[in-house]
Design a protein around this motif. Structure first.
Motif, short mmCIF file in Angstrom:
data_model
loop_
_atom_site.label_atom_id
_atom_site.label_comp_id
_atom_site.label_asym_id
_atom_site.label_seq_id
_atom_site.Cartn_x
_atom_site.Cartn_y
_atom_site.Cartn_z
N LEU A 90 0.86 -1.18 0.00
CA LEU A 90 0.00 0.00 0.00
C LEU A 90 0.89 1.23 0.00
CD1 LEU A 90 -2.26 -1.12 2.97
CD2 LEU A 90 -3.00 -0.98 0.60
N TYR A 91 0.48 2.27 -0.74
CA TYR A 91 1.21 3.53 -0.77
C TYR A 91 0.21 4.64 -0.48
CZ TYR A 91 4.67 0.67 -3.16
OH TYR A 91 5.57 -0.32 -3.47
N PRO A 92 0.27 5.28 0.71
CA PRO A 92 -0.71 6.31 1.05
C PRO A 92 -0.61 7.51 0.11
CG PRO A 92 0.91 6.05 2.82
CD PRO A 92 1.23 5.04 1.77
N ARG A 93 -1.78 8.04 -0.26
CA ARG A 93 -1.84 9.21 -1.15
C ARG A 93 -2.31 10.46 -0.42
NH1 ARG A 93 -4.87 7.07 -6.51
NH2 ARG A 93 -6.30 6.13 -5.05
N GLU A 94 -2.76 10.27 0.84
CA GLU A 94 -3.32 11.40 1.60
C GLU A 94 -2.66 11.49 2.97
OE1 GLU A 94 -7.51 10.77 1.99
OE2 GLU A 94 -7.81 10.55 -0.17
N VAL A 95 -2.72 12.68 3.55
CA VAL A 95 -2.21 12.92 4.90
C VAL A 95 -3.36 12.72 5.88
CG1 VAL A 95 -1.30 14.72 6.43
CG2 VAL A 95 -0.47 14.54 4.08
N GLY A 96 -3.04 12.18 7.05
CA GLY A 96 -4.06 12.05 8.10
C GLY A 96 -4.08 10.65 8.70
N LYS A 97 -5.08 10.42 9.52
CA LYS A 97 -5.28 9.13 10.16
C LYS A 97 -6.17 8.33 9.20
CE LYS A 97 -5.34 8.34 14.84
NZ LYS A 97 -5.76 8.62 16.20
N LEU A 98 -5.56 7.39 8.48
CA LEU A 98 -6.28 6.63 7.45
C LEU A 98 -6.69 5.27 8.00
CD1 LEU A 98 -4.04 7.44 4.35
CD2 LEU A 98 -5.99 8.73 5.25
N VAL A 99 -7.98 4.98 7.95
CA VAL A 99 -8.51 3.71 8.43
C VAL A 99 -8.63 2.74 7.26
CG1 VAL A 99 -10.50 2.55 9.49
CG2 VAL A 99 -9.80 4.81 10.29
N ILE A 100 -8.06 1.56 7.43
CA ILE A 100 -8.24 0.48 6.46
C ILE A 100 -9.27 -0.45 7.10
CG2 ILE A 100 -7.19 -1.38 5.14
CD1 ILE A 100 -4.49 0.09 5.53
N PRO A 101 -10.48 -0.50 6.55
CA PRO A 101 -11.54 -1.31 7.17
C PRO A 101 -11.21 -2.79 7.17
CG PRO A 101 -12.43 0.14 5.46
CD PRO A 101 -10.93 0.18 5.34
N ALA A 102 -11.94 -3.52 7.98
CA ALA A 102 -11.77 -4.97 8.09
C ALA A 102 -12.04 -5.65 6.76
CB ALA A 102 -12.70 -5.52 9.16
N TYR A 103 -11.33 -6.72 6.51
CA TYR A 103 -11.56 -7.59 5.35
C TYR A 103 -12.44 -8.75 5.82
CZ TYR A 103 -7.99 -5.25 2.58
OH TYR A 103 -7.27 -4.32 1.87
N SER A 104 -12.96 -9.52 4.86
CA SER A 104 -13.70 -10.72 5.23
C SER A 104 -13.42 -11.83 4.22
CB SER A 104 -15.21 -10.44 5.31
OG SER A 104 -15.73 -10.11 4.04
N VAL A 105 -13.63 -13.06 4.67
CA VAL A 105 -13.46 -14.24 3.83
C VAL A 105 -14.72 -15.09 3.97
CG1 VAL A 105 -12.23 -16.45 3.64
CG2 VAL A 105 -10.95 -14.34 3.89
N ASP A 106 -15.26 -15.53 2.84
CA ASP A 106 -16.38 -16.47 2.82
C ASP A 106 -15.80 -17.86 2.61
OD1 ASP A 106 -18.18 -14.37 2.98
OD2 ASP A 106 -18.34 -14.18 0.81
N PHE A 107 -16.30 -18.83 3.38
CA PHE A 107 -15.78 -20.19 3.29
C PHE A 107 -16.86 -21.20 3.63
CE2 PHE A 107 -15.11 -18.75 7.58
CZ PHE A 107 -15.33 -19.86 8.39
N ASP A 108 -16.61 -22.43 3.26
CA ASP A 108 -17.49 -23.55 3.60
C ASP A 108 -16.76 -24.41 4.62
OD1 ASP A 108 -19.45 -22.82 1.71
OD2 ASP A 108 -18.33 -23.81 0.12
N ALA A 109 -17.47 -24.78 5.68
CA ALA A 109 -16.90 -25.63 6.73
C ALA A 109 -17.85 -26.78 6.99
CB ALA A 109 -16.67 -24.83 8.00
N VAL A 110 -17.30 -27.89 7.44
CA VAL A 110 -18.12 -29.05 7.79
C VAL A 110 -19.00 -28.66 8.97
CG1 VAL A 110 -18.10 -31.42 8.64
CG2 VAL A 110 -16.46 -30.71 6.91
#
Length: 189
Positions: free
Chosen positions: A130-150
């Motif tokens: 990642l290369y920030p383009r703006e000044v300030g406190k930048l929040v990167i939101p949570a990611y998610s993964v969809d999966f199948d489980a037994v």
């Protein structure tokens, strides 16, 4: 008809949900808005009462190699999907659009094993820069993964195990990250 929705925020705040609008027999029905206070949980549920910590079967953790950067500085990000079971099938990594950053393409997944809270997990890991383009406190939101489980053997569906393992669709969310970005210092020369 019943619908379940899940929302997630990345910092303590008040959040407005709704209104929800549905159409029934050609007539529009609209709900009220709901204001919810979302707080950070600083302890594992139950830990405050001295209960044993619950062990998660699947985890998603988001890492960055630095929390402070200047505009244009490279930040290496890693996302790891952990599972204690070998009978998990990932379906989709849900990526984020991050307008405050320039991003390289994801590399991976690579795999490995890691011990967490005395439990062995297998993981799949993706890396990118990642290369920030703006000044300030930048929040990167949570990611998610969809999966199948037994499906758990002790669930209401256990009688179906006669027909083989029953799969259950699930989603797991990571933590968010906050990057403090400063401007480049003035050039002296």
């Amino acid at each position: 008809v019943k619908f379940n929705y899940q929302a997630q925020v990345d910092k303590p705040t008040f959040v407005w949900l709704g209104p929800v609008t549905v159409e029934v027999d050609g007539k529009e029905i609209r709900s009220n808005k709901l204001r919810v206070l979302v707080k950070l949980d600083t302890a594992t549920p139950g830990a405050r009462q001295g209960k044993k910590k619950e062990i998660s079967e699947n985890l998603l953790r988001f890492y960055v190699d630095k929390k402070d950067a200047v505009v244009g500085e490279k930040i290496t990000a890693r996302l790891r999907f952990y599972s204690r079971s070998s009978e998990v099938h990932m379906r989709q990594l849900n990526q984020r659009e991050l307008p405050a950053f320039t991003m390289t393409a994801l590399e991976g997944p690579t795999s490995g094993q890691e011990m967490i809270d005395n439990q062995m997990y297998q993981y799949a890991e993706w890396r990118w820069n990642l290369y920030p383009r703006e000044v300030g406190k930048l929040v990167i939101p949570a990611y998610s993964v969809d999966f199948d489980a037994v499906r758990s053997r002790n669930s209401q569906w256990s009688f179906l195990s006669f027909f083989g393992n029953q799969m259950e669709n699930k989603r797991v969310h990571s933590n968010a990250q906050v990057i403090n970005v400063k401007a480049l210092p003035p050039h002296k020369g």
